[in-house]
Design a protein around this motif. Structure first.
Motif, PDB file in Angstrom:
ATOM      1  N   LYS A 145       0.831  -1.211   0.000  1.00 10.70           N
ATOM      2  CA  LYS A 145       0.000   0.000   0.000  1.00 10.70           C
ATOM      3  C   LYS A 145       0.864   1.258   0.000  1.00 10.70           C
ATOM      4  O   LYS A 145       0.546   2.261  -0.659  1.00 10.70           O
ATOM      5  N   PHE A 146       1.955   1.205   0.749  1.00 13.69           N
ATOM      6  CA  PHE A 146       2.885   2.327   0.820  1.00 13.69           C
ATOM      7  C   PHE A 146       3.489   2.612  -0.555  1.00 13.69           C
ATOM      8  O   PHE A 146       3.541   3.762  -1.008  1.00 13.69           O
ATOM      9  N   GLY A 147       3.937   1.571  -1.235  1.00 18.86           N
ATOM     10  CA  GLY A 147       4.509   1.751  -2.563  1.00 18.86           C
ATOM     11  C   GLY A 147       3.527   2.376  -3.528  1.00 18.86           C
ATOM     12  O   GLY A 147       3.874   3.290  -4.303  1.00 18.86           O
ATOM     13  N   THR A 190      -5.898   2.604   2.912  1.00 14.04           N
ATOM     14  CA  THR A 190      -7.362   2.597   3.004  1.00 14.04           C
ATOM     15  C   THR A 190      -7.887   3.173   4.312  1.00 14.04           C
ATOM     16  O   THR A 190      -9.081   3.306   4.496  1.00 14.04           O
ATOM     17  N   SER A 191      -6.992   3.522   5.232  1.00 16.79           N
ATOM     18  CA  SER A 191      -7.394   4.147   6.493  1.00 16.79           C
ATOM     19  C   SER A 191      -6.152   4.705   7.170  1.00 16.79           C
ATOM     20  O   SER A 191      -5.016   4.438   6.749  1.00 16.79           O
ATOM     21  N   ASN A 192      -6.357   5.471   8.246  1.00 19.45           N
ATOM     22  CA  ASN A 192      -5.227   6.008   9.005  1.00 19.45           C
ATOM     23  C   ASN A 192      -4.341   4.903   9.575  1.00 19.45           C
ATOM     24  O   ASN A 192      -3.149   5.125   9.811  1.00 19.45           O
ATOM     25  N   GLU A 200      -3.225  12.342   3.128  1.00 13.69           N
ATOM     26  CA  GLU A 200      -2.546  12.842   1.927  1.00 13.69           C
ATOM     27  C   GLU A 200      -3.074  12.155   0.678  1.00 13.69           C
ATOM     28  O   GLU A 200      -3.343  12.808  -0.344  1.00 13.69           O
ATOM     29  N   LEU A 201      -3.231  10.840   0.738  1.00 11.38           N
ATOM     30  CA  LEU A 201      -3.669  10.087  -0.433  1.00 11.38           C
ATOM     31  C   LEU A 201      -5.056  10.522  -0.890  1.00 11.38           C
ATOM     32  O   LEU A 201      -5.332  10.595  -2.100  1.00 11.38           O
ATOM     33  N   LYS A 202      -5.940  10.826   0.045  1.00 12.49           N
ATOM     34  CA  LYS A 202      -7.291  11.256  -0.331  1.00 12.49           C
ATOM     35  C   LYS A 202      -7.255  12.620  -1.032  1.00 12.49           C
ATOM     36  O   LYS A 202      -8.025  12.857  -1.977  1.00 12.49           O
TER      37      LYS A 202
END
Length: 473
Positions: free
Chosen positions: A200-202, A233-235, A340-342
Motif C-alpha cells: 500500500k505504501f509503494g 485505506t485508512s489512518n 494525503e492520499l485522499k
C-alpha cells in the motif's frame, strides 16, 4: 493502538542499536567517498537503519522547507529560511545519500539471497529518498553513485530520474508480492514486517510522485487513480516511525529547546490566520491541537521575514509546544498518510469526476481530524460549515490544496504542492525582506550544497534559486 504498542516495544529493544549502527556507518557511506574495505553489515541491521533514517530524512526535509510554505517563521528579522536565502544543505544531502547507500546494499544482498520482501521494501524506500533528493535539487548523481568507481559521479537528468523513481516503486511492489526466502520483521521500524502495508505504501508513493507531474505533458490522471486504488485505506495504514525513550521525536526537541530559550518552532502568521477564522470564514478546531497559544491564550503568529517585531518576550507569539500530536517525545514522524492520499485522489479526479473528488476531499479532512483526535462535535461542525462543505459542483483546486496544506503540517511534500500551485494559497504573500536575488518571486529549488560543489564541482550544474525542477513548469 496495537501498532503503536508494538512499535514502542520494538523501539525500546532496538533503539540503541539503530543509533550505534548509524554512527558506525556514517564514516563510509558518503556518496563521494570511496571506502576500500567497508564492514559487511547484515541485511537486518541495514533495514533497521534505513527505515529509521528515512523517517528522519522526512523530518529534516520538512525542517528545511516549513518556512518556505509558511508553517513556521523565524522569530528574528530576515531569517535565512524565511527570506529564502541561498543556504547550505550539505547535511540534508549527506543524509539522503547515506540512506540510499544502505538501501543499495540491501538490494544487492536481497537479490543474492532471494529475500524478495527486503528487496521490494528497499526499492520503495530508494524511490522515496531519491524522489526527495530530485524534488529539492533537480539533476543529481544516481547511476554512478554506489559503485565507488569514481568519487566524482556524473549528474543524471531529473526527468529521467523520475522515470527511475516510478520504476523502482513498480518493481518494489512486484517484489513484495512474491515469495521471499527471508521475512521482514522487527527490523522494520515503519510497518514491523507487514508486507501488505508495504505494498500500500509503494502504491501511495506512486500516486504522490505522479501527481507532481500534473503540469507536464506526461501526466495521466487515470494512472494516479489506479495507484490510489492500491494505496492506503485508512489512518491505520499510515507509513510512520514512532520514537522512543532513547530518541525523542525531533519536533518535540524543537519545542523543548524553544522553552529553554533556544528559539525555534515559531508559527507563521499565515498559518495561524488560515485556521483562526481570519483568512477563511470558520475557526478550524485542529489549530489548538497543532500549535500553542501565547501566554494570554491567543493564537498569534509571526510574519515571515519580519521577526517578532514588538513582541520580544517569549510567550507573546504562538510556537510549537511540547506534548501535542506533532511534538510529543514519542510522536510519530509521518512519512505518508491516508489523508494525503485522499487529497491526491481529489486533485486527480477533480476535472473528470467532481463527485469522487468531493468525497475524497471531505474524507481527507476527516482523516486528519481523526489523527489529531478532534472531538466529534467539533469535527461535524467544521465539516458542515458552508465554506468547507461547498458541494461537489463548487469544489475548486484551491479548496483541495488549502486543506491538504493543513493536513500535511511540517511535511516537506507541501513544498512540492506549493510550487505546483504557484504558492497560490489564499493570503500567502511573499515574506518581508525577501532575498533580492529572487526578484520578487518565491523560491523554486535548493542550491547544490557547498560540500558537493567543493568535491564534485566540475559535474555540479550551474543553477539559481529560480530555476525550476522539470515538473515545475
Amino acid at each position: 493502538m496495537k501498532k503503536m504498542k508494538f512499535k514502542n516495544k520494538l523501539s525500546a529493544i532496538l533503539g540503541a542499536s539503530v543509533i550505534l549502527l548509524a554512527s558506525a556507518c556514517e564514516s563510509f557511506l558518503d556518496v563521494n567517498e570511496n571506502p576500500n574495505n567497508p564492514e559487511d553489515a547484515p541485511i537486518s541491521g541495514l533495514m533497521t537503519n534505513s527505515t529509521f533514517e528515512t523517517a528522519l530524512n522526512v523530518q529534516r526535509a520538512g525542517s528545511a522547507t516549513s518556512n518556505f510554505v509558511q508553517y513556521l517563521a523565524s522569530p528574528n528579522p530576515s531569517g535565512g529560511s524565511d527570506v529564502m536565502d541561498q543556504l547550505d544543505y550539505s547535511g540534508t544531502w549527506f543524509n539522503l545519500y547515506n540512506v540510499m547507500t544502505d538501501l543499495n546494499e540491501i538490494v544487492r544482498k536481497a537479490e543474492e539471497s532471494g529475500a524478495n520482501h527486503y528487496l521490494g521494501a528497499a526499492q520503495v524506500l530508494m524511490a522515496l529518498n531519491l524522489g526527495m533528493t530530485v524534488d529539492f535539487f533537480g539533476d543529481v548523481p544516481f547511476s554512478e553513485s554506489f559503485n565507488f568507481e569514481t568519487v566524482t559521479p556524473a549528474y543524471d537528468d531529473d526527468e529521467i530520474l523520475y522515470d527511475r523513481i516510478l520504476s523502482l516503486l513498480d518493481e518494489g511492489v512486484a517484489n513484495l508480492q512474491r515469495e521471499s526466502a527471508i521475512s521482514i520483521g522487527g527490523d522494520d521500524f515503519i510497518f514491523a514486517g507487514n508486507v501488505e502495508n508495504w505494498i500500500k505504501f509503494g502504491n501511495s508513493l506512486k500516486a504522490r510522485f505522479l501527481i507532481h507531474t500534473k503540469n507536464t505533458s506526461s501526466f495521466n490522471a487515470s494512472e494516479v487513480l489506479t495507484a490510489v486504488a492500491g494505496g492506503f485505506t485508512s489512518n491505520a495504514d499510515d507509513a510512520s516511525v514512532t520514537f522512543f525513550e532513547q530518541r525523542f521525536n525531533p519536533w518535540a526537541q524543537v519545542a523543548i529547546n524553544n522553552q529553554n530559550l533556544l528559539l525555534g518552532g515559531w508559527i507563521s502568521e499565515q498559518f495561524i490566520e488560515a485556521l483562526d477564522g481570519t483568512s477563511y470564514p470558520t475557526f478550524d478546531p485542529r489549530l489548538p491541537l497543532m500549535v500553542g497559544t501565547t501566554d494570554e491564550g491567543e493564537f498569534i503568529g509571526v510574519p515571515n521575514g519580519a521577526g517578532r517585531g514588538d513582541a520580544p518576550e517569549q510567550g507573546a507569539r504562538s510556537t510549537l509546544i511540547p506534548g501535542q500530536y506533532y511534538t510529543s517525545t514519542q510522536s510519530p514522524i509521518l512519512i505518508a498518510t491516508y489523508a494525503e492520499l485522499k487529497f491526491i485522489e481529489a486533485e486527480a479526479a477533480l476535472s473528470t469526476d467532481a463527485a469522487r473528488a468531493y468525497e475524497a476531499y471531505l474524507t481527507g479532512i476527516e482523516a486528519h481530524m481523526d489523527m489529531l483526535g478532534v472531538a466529534d462535535v467539533d469535527k461535524i461542525s467544521y465539516l458542515n460549515d458552508p465554506s468547507v462543505s461547498m458541494g461537489a459542483s463548487n469544489l475548486t483546486l484551491a479548496d483541495i490544496m488549502k486543506e491538504k496544506w493543513v493536513a500535511m503540517f511540517l511535511h516537506p511534500e507541501t513544498w512540492n504542492d506549493a510550487r505546483r500551485f504557484d504558492y497560490a494559497y489564499k493570503d500567502m504573500t511573499l515574506p518581508e525582506n525577501l532575498n533580492p536575488n529572487l526578484n520578487g518571486n518565491f523560491i523554486r529549488r535548493l542550491a547544490y550544497p557547498d560540500s558537493e560543489v567543493s568535491r564534485n564541482g566540475d559535474n555540479v550544474p550551474q543553477v539559481t534559486l529560480l530555476d525550476r525542477i522539470w515538473w515545475d513548469q
